[in-house]
Design a protein around this motif. Structure first.
Motif, PDB file in Angstrom:
ATOM      1  N   ILE A  55      30.957 -14.310 -14.676  1.00 13.79           N
ATOM      2  CA  ILE A  55      30.852 -13.096 -15.252  1.00 13.79           C
ATOM      3  C   ILE A  55      30.016 -12.423 -14.118  1.00 13.79           C
ATOM      4  N   LYS A  56      30.103 -11.297 -13.537  1.00 16.28           N
ATOM      5  CA  LYS A  56      29.572 -10.380 -12.457  1.00 16.28           C
ATOM      6  C   LYS A  56      28.640  -9.627 -13.634  1.00 16.28           C
ATOM      7  N   TYR A  57      27.152  -9.582 -13.384  1.00 14.11           N
ATOM      8  CA  TYR A  57      26.358  -8.908 -14.190  1.00 14.11           C
ATOM      9  C   TYR A  57      25.804  -7.963 -13.212  1.00 14.11           C
ATOM     10  N   ARG A  58      25.860  -6.613 -13.739  1.00 14.53           N
ATOM     11  CA  ARG A  58      25.166  -5.364 -12.947  1.00 14.53           C
ATOM     12  C   ARG A  58      23.747  -4.798 -13.833  1.00 14.53           C
ATOM     13  N   ASN A  59      22.835  -5.037 -12.868  1.00 13.72           N
ATOM     14  CA  ASN A  59      21.525  -4.300 -13.796  1.00 13.72           C
ATOM     15  C   ASN A  59      21.329  -2.986 -13.470  1.00 13.72           C
ATOM     16  N   GLN A  60      21.563  -2.137 -14.442  1.00  8.96           N
ATOM     17  CA  GLN A  60      21.300  -0.752 -14.265  1.00  8.96           C
ATOM     18  C   GLN A  60      20.222  -0.359 -13.606  1.00  8.96           C
ATOM     19  N   SER A  61      18.909  -0.881 -14.001  1.00  9.59           N
ATOM     20  CA  SER A  61      17.638  -0.344 -13.372  1.00  9.59           C
ATOM     21  C   SER A  61      17.571  -0.763 -11.941  1.00  9.59           C
ATOM     22  N   ALA A  62      18.378  -1.972 -11.582  1.00 14.65           N
ATOM     23  CA  ALA A  62      18.370  -2.378 -10.126  1.00 14.65           C
ATOM     24  C   ALA A  62      19.142  -1.564  -9.345  1.00 14.65           C
ATOM     25  N   ASP A  63      20.242  -1.078 -10.042  1.00 15.56           N
ATOM     26  CA  ASP A  63      21.156  -0.023  -9.298  1.00 15.56           C
ATOM     27  C   ASP A  63      20.445   1.169  -8.888  1.00 15.56           C
ATOM     28  N   GLU A  64      19.455   1.583 -10.152  1.00 15.89           N
ATOM     29  CA  GLU A  64      18.864   2.799 -10.005  1.00 15.89           C
ATOM     30  C   GLU A  64      17.798   2.672  -8.676  1.00 15.89           C
ATOM     31  N   LEU A  65      17.199   1.417  -8.827  1.00 13.58           N
ATOM     32  CA  LEU A  65      16.008   1.172  -7.599  1.00 13.58           C
ATOM     33  C   LEU A  65      16.590   1.196  -6.428  1.00 13.58           C
ATOM     34  N   LEU A  66      17.863   0.597  -6.139  1.00 16.67           N
ATOM     35  CA  LEU A  66      18.535   0.506  -4.910  1.00 16.67           C
ATOM     36  C   LEU A  66      18.880   1.961  -4.449  1.00 16.67           C
ATOM     37  N   THR A  67      19.160   2.788  -5.387  1.00 16.79           N
ATOM     38  CA  THR A  67      19.596   4.202  -5.027  1.00 16.79           C
ATOM     39  C   THR A  67      18.305   4.845  -4.513  1.00 16.79           C
ATOM     40  N   GLU A  68      17.145   4.911  -5.197  1.00 13.92           N
ATOM     41  CA  GLU A  68      16.023   5.403  -4.666  1.00 13.92           C
ATOM     42  C   GLU A  68      15.580   4.868  -3.451  1.00 13.92           C
ATOM     43  N   MET A  69      15.626   3.725  -3.337  1.00 11.23           N
ATOM     44  CA  MET A  69      15.230   3.126  -2.102  1.00 11.23           C
ATOM     45  C   MET A  69      15.993   3.350  -0.719  1.00 11.23           C
ATOM     46  N   VAL A  70      17.294   3.617  -1.037  1.00 18.32           N
ATOM     47  CA  VAL A  70      18.037   4.225   0.029  1.00 18.32           C
ATOM     48  C   VAL A  70      17.715   5.628   0.380  1.00 18.32           C
ATOM     49  N   LYS A  71      17.252   6.526  -0.514  1.00 16.03           N
ATOM     50  CA  LYS A  71      17.242   7.792  -0.454  1.00 16.03           C
ATOM     51  C   LYS A  71      15.548   7.867   0.253  1.00 16.03           C
ATOM     52  N   LEU A  72      14.699   6.932  -0.131  1.00 18.65           N
ATOM     53  CA  LEU A  72      13.127   6.708   0.529  1.00 18.65           C
ATOM     54  C   LEU A  72      13.580   6.389   1.965  1.00 18.65           C
ATOM     55  N   LYS A  73      14.322   5.475   2.339  1.00 16.86           N
ATOM     56  CA  LYS A  73      14.480   5.057   3.630  1.00 16.86           C
ATOM     57  C   LYS A  73      15.112   6.186   4.470  1.00 16.86           C
ATOM     58  N   ASN A  74      16.025   6.691   4.055  1.00 18.05           N
ATOM     59  CA  ASN A  74      16.560   8.006   4.619  1.00 18.05           C
ATOM     60  C   ASN A  74      15.497   9.015   5.075  1.00 18.05           C
ATOM     61  N   GLU A  75      14.687   9.242   3.953  1.00 15.19           N
ATOM     62  CA  GLU A  75      13.519  10.452   4.121  1.00 15.19           C
ATOM     63  C   GLU A  75      12.458   9.678   5.198  1.00 15.19           C
ATOM     64  N   LEU A  76      12.312   8.616   5.160  1.00 12.51           N
ATOM     65  CA  LEU A  76      11.377   7.822   6.140  1.00 12.51           C
ATOM     66  C   LEU A  76      12.053   8.086   7.620  1.00 12.51           C
ATOM     67  N   GLY A  77      13.093   7.574   7.656  1.00 14.60           N
ATOM     68  CA  GLY A  77      13.782   7.884   8.981  1.00 14.60           C
ATOM     69  C   GLY A  77      13.740   9.266   9.625  1.00 14.60           C
ATOM     70  N   ALA A  78      13.897  10.251   8.643  1.00 12.35           N
ATOM     71  CA  ALA A  78      13.796  11.704   8.952  1.00 12.35           C
ATOM     72  C   ALA A  78      12.342  12.028   9.573  1.00 12.35           C
ATOM     73  N   ILE A  79      11.565  11.478   8.738  1.00  9.32           N
ATOM     74  CA  ILE A  79      10.095  11.980   9.026  1.00  9.32           C
ATOM     75  C   ILE A  79       9.730  11.352  10.230  1.00  9.32           C
ATOM     76  N   GLY A  80      10.034  10.098  10.775  1.00  7.97           N
ATOM     77  CA  GLY A  80       9.914   9.318  11.823  1.00  7.97           C
ATOM     78  C   GLY A  80      10.433  10.004  12.975  1.00  7.97           C
ATOM     79  N   ASN A  81      11.804  10.442  12.813  1.00  7.46           N
ATOM     80  CA  ASN A  81      12.396  11.353  13.918  1.00  7.46           C
ATOM     81  C   ASN A  81      11.805  12.509  14.294  1.00  7.46           C
ATOM     82  N   ASN A  82      11.351  13.350  13.117  1.00  5.42           N
ATOM     83  CA  ASN A  82      10.889  14.656  13.603  1.00  5.42           C
ATOM     84  C   ASN A  82       9.486  14.193  14.149  1.00  5.42           C
ATOM     85  N   PHE A  83       8.610  13.263  13.647  1.00  5.06           N
ATOM     86  CA  PHE A  83       7.319  13.160  14.308  1.00  5.06           C
ATOM     87  C   PHE A  83       7.614  12.940  15.994  1.00  5.06           C
TER      88      PHE A  83
END
Length: 134
Positions: A55-83
């Motif tokens: 059975i495939k098991y999806r951990n909702q909190s892990a999915d939410e963490l991944l979503t946040e990490m992707v947002k942070l990664k994109n923000e970090l990339g934008a800050i680095g580019n602007n700098f």
């Protein structure tokens, strides 16, 4: 090379067919979708023969963490580019002595920042890949 007869024997030649009501099919298909089985027939065969089903098991909190990490990664990339763009723009003004001195003094800081930004970005990609496979 297998003969035609051997190939037919290995595939199985007996059929089991039965009908289910639409809501029963939805329930069965829902269970099937939560497994690693590629075909409904594979899932049904395993269930009927009482073999283990993964059975495939999806951990909702892990999915939410991944979503946040992707947002942070994109923000970090934008800050680095602007700098980086800001520092490049300052390099065009290097005929002003104060700007040139500032650039020279802060170049190691810029390099360290860019290196750390890239390091964080790479690590976040690794973590995302790890978590998304589970």
């Amino acid at each position: 090379m297998k003969t035609m007869m051997e190939e037919q024997k290995s595939k199985g030649r007996n059929w089991i067919s039965f009908r289910v009501k639409p809501h029963e099919y939805d329930i069965i298909h829902g269970y099937f979708k939560k497994t690693t089985c590629r075909k409904l027939s594979e899932y049904a065969r395993k269930m009927l023969l009482q073999k283990p089903v993964i059975i495939k098991y999806r951990n909702q909190s892990a999915d939410e963490l991944l979503t946040e990490m992707v947002k942070l990664k994109n923000e970090l990339g934008a800050i680095g580019n602007n700098f980086n763009q800001t520092v490049k723009r300052l390099h065009t003004l290097d005929e002003i002595p104060e700007v040139r001195a500032w650039l020279i003094l802060n170049d190691p800081v810029r390099e360290a920042f860019m290196k750390k930004t890239e390091e964080i970005n790479n690590r976040m990609n690794q973590l995302y890949e790890q978590w998304s496979q589970k």
